[in-house]
Scaffold this motif. Structure first.
Motif, PDB file in Angstrom:
ATOM      1  N   MET A 132     -11.771 -49.912  22.692  1.00  0.00           N
ATOM      2  CA  MET A 132     -11.723 -50.859  23.913  1.00  0.00           C
ATOM      3  C   MET A 132     -11.570 -51.747  24.527  1.00  0.00           C
ATOM      4  N   MET A 133     -10.598 -52.492  23.137  1.00  0.00           N
ATOM      5  CA  MET A 133      -9.286 -53.418  23.936  1.00  0.00           C
ATOM      6  C   MET A 133      -8.250 -52.157  24.349  1.00  0.00           C
ATOM      7  N   ALA A 134      -7.464 -51.119  23.878  1.00  0.00           N
ATOM      8  CA  ALA A 134      -6.805 -50.506  24.080  1.00  0.00           C
ATOM      9  C   ALA A 134      -6.238 -50.093  25.903  1.00  0.00           C
ATOM     10  N   TRP A 135      -8.284 -49.914  26.171  1.00  0.00           N
ATOM     11  CA  TRP A 135      -8.184 -49.483  27.212  1.00  0.00           C
ATOM     12  C   TRP A 135      -8.377 -50.332  28.488  1.00  0.00           C
ATOM     13  N   GLN A 136      -8.780 -51.623  28.072  1.00  0.00           N
ATOM     14  CA  GLN A 136      -8.202 -53.091  29.368  1.00  0.00           C
ATOM     15  C   GLN A 136      -7.261 -53.314  28.914  1.00  0.00           C
ATOM     16  N   LEU A 137      -6.448 -53.378  28.300  1.00  0.00           N
ATOM     17  CA  LEU A 137      -4.823 -53.392  28.283  1.00  0.00           C
ATOM     18  C   LEU A 137      -3.904 -53.142  29.219  1.00  0.00           C
ATOM     19  N   TRP A 138      -4.966 -51.295  28.512  1.00  0.00           N
ATOM     20  CA  TRP A 138      -4.184 -50.375  30.375  1.00  0.00           C
ATOM     21  C   TRP A 138      -4.294 -50.762  31.447  1.00  0.00           C
ATOM     22  N   LEU A 139      -5.552 -51.240  31.526  1.00  0.00           N
ATOM     23  CA  LEU A 139      -6.075 -51.342  33.557  1.00  0.00           C
ATOM     24  C   LEU A 139      -5.251 -52.804  33.856  1.00  0.00           C
ATOM     25  N   TRP A 140      -5.130 -53.327  32.753  1.00  0.00           N
ATOM     26  CA  TRP A 140      -4.683 -54.927  33.634  1.00  0.00           C
ATOM     27  C   TRP A 140      -2.905 -54.939  33.187  1.00  0.00           C
ATOM     28  N   ILE A 141      -2.147 -53.921  32.624  1.00  0.00           N
ATOM     29  CA  ILE A 141      -0.761 -53.751  32.835  1.00  0.00           C
ATOM     30  C   ILE A 141      -0.841 -52.787  33.880  1.00  0.00           C
ATOM     31  N   THR A 142      -1.913 -52.278  34.526  1.00  0.00           N
ATOM     32  CA  THR A 142      -1.467 -51.227  36.005  1.00  0.00           C
ATOM     33  C   THR A 142      -1.969 -51.567  36.513  1.00  0.00           C
ATOM     34  N   SER A 143      -3.703 -52.483  36.821  1.00  0.00           N
ATOM     35  CA  SER A 143      -3.538 -53.525  37.930  1.00  0.00           C
ATOM     36  C   SER A 143      -2.522 -54.343  38.597  1.00  0.00           C
ATOM     37  N   GLY A 144      -1.095 -55.071  37.253  1.00  0.00           N
ATOM     38  CA  GLY A 144      -0.260 -55.822  37.817  1.00  0.00           C
ATOM     39  C   GLY A 144      -0.343 -57.579  37.066  1.00  0.00           C
ATOM     40  N   ALA A 145      -1.696 -57.169  36.598  1.00  0.00           N
ATOM     41  CA  ALA A 145      -2.474 -58.120  35.917  1.00  0.00           C
ATOM     42  C   ALA A 145      -3.193 -59.318  37.302  1.00  0.00           C
ATOM     43  N   ALA A 146      -3.047 -58.588  38.502  1.00  0.00           N
ATOM     44  CA  ALA A 146      -3.602 -59.719  39.592  1.00  0.00           C
ATOM     45  C   ALA A 146      -4.877 -59.669  39.690  1.00  0.00           C
ATOM     46  N   GLY A 147      -5.852 -59.250  38.371  1.00  0.00           N
ATOM     47  CA  GLY A 147      -7.634 -59.182  38.659  1.00  0.00           C
ATOM     48  C   GLY A 147      -7.647 -59.780  37.431  1.00  0.00           C
ATOM     49  N   GLY A 148      -6.398 -60.659  36.899  1.00  0.00           N
ATOM     50  CA  GLY A 148      -7.296 -60.993  35.733  1.00  0.00           C
ATOM     51  C   GLY A 148      -7.602 -59.761  34.426  1.00  0.00           C
ATOM     52  N   TRP A 149      -7.366 -60.153  33.368  1.00  0.00           N
ATOM     53  CA  TRP A 149      -8.016 -59.526  32.307  1.00  0.00           C
ATOM     54  C   TRP A 149      -8.868 -59.069  32.461  1.00  0.00           C
ATOM     55  N   PRO A 150      -9.686 -56.969  32.338  1.00  0.00           N
ATOM     56  CA  PRO A 150     -11.106 -56.863  33.424  1.00  0.00           C
ATOM     57  C   PRO A 150     -11.920 -56.657  31.774  1.00  0.00           C
TER      58      PRO A 150
END
Length: 428
Positions: A132-150
């Motif tokens: 779960m945390m790896a998935w959220q990290l991937w989303l955070w990186i691919t979104s450019g961290a613009a929207g904050g941690w998912p």
């Protein structure tokens, strides 16, 4: 966390981890049943000359409580339930099958060193949190961290699924770390680095999952462990700061907390049936005019309806996770509801107040037995067992988790811990 060296022990360790990992995965019932069947066949094929489980005598009162609870459920389903066929079918799937899963886990774990069996448990439960945390990290990186941690975003299933598994992980690690504090690191079943790492990851996963009831239960266990440690070493009370920080982080990241109390009061007192139909035209308003927090509102409304149904049917409506739904259909003619979102209320509606009383008595005896095993025999597995049961029972009070894969996984973990407990010393 250690690993077996004998090929057969290593295979059993892999099997334990695989079963535990697969249990909560959505759409894997057939795979789970296949793994359990493989375990049964392998046990039968290697039965001769292998170790058998010998549960600690301290747990005998809890075992008799479980026998009494099961006997009541069978009698209730056959002679008291309005539809015996339905109740007996539900009893098979949501009670007897989890018990058999626990028995299977017990017989397999009896063949392994406790550190190997419990190590497999830790690894499998940790994998869930890490995915779960790896998935959220991937989303955070691919979104450019613009929207904050998912936070609250999960790779599959529902976040409540990950919260449930994380709660079981935290209960086990919390019990092990408290045992290590009192008994010394050599008596703990997890190595210090693995144990503290697992606790840190479980806390991070809880914050990343953003499930309020999971946070409440984990904070309660952490507070209990901190107070127990503080009796011997007051400086350890700093863990209370961690518990407060955990709760504060959840409140800060989840705006629902600020509206919960008012919404709970509305759900309990309002005559509106919004909780049933979700028709915006019937949505009640809050006294302050704030937006209704629908989850808190619904839980309070459902709890009130469940308590009213229990008062009208103190002997229950027949075993099954949908007893609340049947009660709502009887009163309002509305179909489709299942759980009141409180396992205690669901169980009372299904098996009656005697059934709930027997269940809680059995759980109390099991917690007492685990605690006595820890205090009298210096057994970390006993304390882990007590934390596991207490944490799961508290979570079931707040959520409808006393059925399905959650009950099956809980029973399986209990089965693994029972043979990990130290046997009674020989009589002089």
């Amino acid at each position: 966390m250690t690993f077996a060296t004998k090929p057969i022990d290593w295979l059993w360790q892999v099997w334990l981890a695989a079963v535990i990992f697969v249990f909560p995965l959505p759409g894997t019932i057939a795979l789970r049943n296949l793994l359990l069947l493989i375990g049964v066949l392998a046990l039968l094929a290697t039965l001769r000359g292998t170790a058998r489980p010998h549960p600690a005598r301290i747990l005998r009162p809890a075992a008799w409580g479980l026998v009494a609870t099961t006997a009541w459920l069978v009698l209730h389903s056959a002679a008291v339930a309005p539809t015996p066929t339905l109740a007996l079918g539900n009893l098979r799937g949501d009670w007897l099958v989890p018990l058999l899963s626990g028995a299977l886990g017990c017989h397999v774990a009896a063949r392994l060193d406790p550190r190997h069996s419990v190590g497999a448990v830790l690894l499998a439960l940790l994998a869930n949190a890490l995915i779960m945390m790896a998935w959220q990290l991937w989303l955070w990186i691919t979104s450019g961290a613009a929207g904050g941690w998912p936070g609250g975003v999960v790779p599959f299933g529902e976040r409540d699924q990950f919260s449930s598994v994380g709660g079981l992980l935290f209960a086990l690690v919390c019990g092990d770390r408290l045992a290590a504090f009192y008994l010394g690191r050599r008596e703990a079943l997890f190595q210090p680095r693995a144990g503290w790492t697992a606790m840190a990851l479980a806390l991070l996963a809880d914050a990343a999952t953003r499930v309020r009831n999971g946070t409440l239960v984990n904070a309660a266990m952490l507070v209990g462990a901190s107070l127990a440690m503080g009796r011997r070493r007051p400086r350890v009370l700093i863990l209370l700061v961690v518990a407060v920080a955990l709760g504060s982080a959840s409140i800060a990241m989840d705006a629902r907390w600020s509206r919960s109390l008012e919404s709970l009061a509305v759900g309990w007192n309002s005559p509106s049936l919004y909780w049933q139909t979700w028709d915006p035209a019937t949505r009640p308003t809050t006294p302050s005019g704030a937006i209704l927090e629908e989850s808190a509102y619904a839980r309070a409304a459902w709890a009130r309806q469940a308590l009213q149904a229990i008062a009208e049917n103190p002997l229950g409506l027949g075993f099954g996770r949908d007893a609340f739904g049947r009660a709502i259909e009887m009163r309002y003619g509305y179909k489709g509801m299942v759980s009141s979102h409180s396992g205690w209320l669901d169980f009372a509606l299904a098996a009656g107040l005697p059934g709930l009383g027997l269940l809680l008595l059995t759980a109390a005896l099991a917690i007492r037995g685990g605690w006595r095993q820890f205090r009298e025999r210096g057994d970390a597995a006993g304390l882990m067992f007590a934390f596991l049961i207490g944490g799961y029972l508290l979570r079931c009070l707040l959520d409808g988790h006393m059925s399905g894969w959650r009950l099956g996984l809980f029973a399986f973990l209990c089965g693994v811990l029972i043979p990990a407990m130290k046997p009674a010393p020989p009589k002089p």
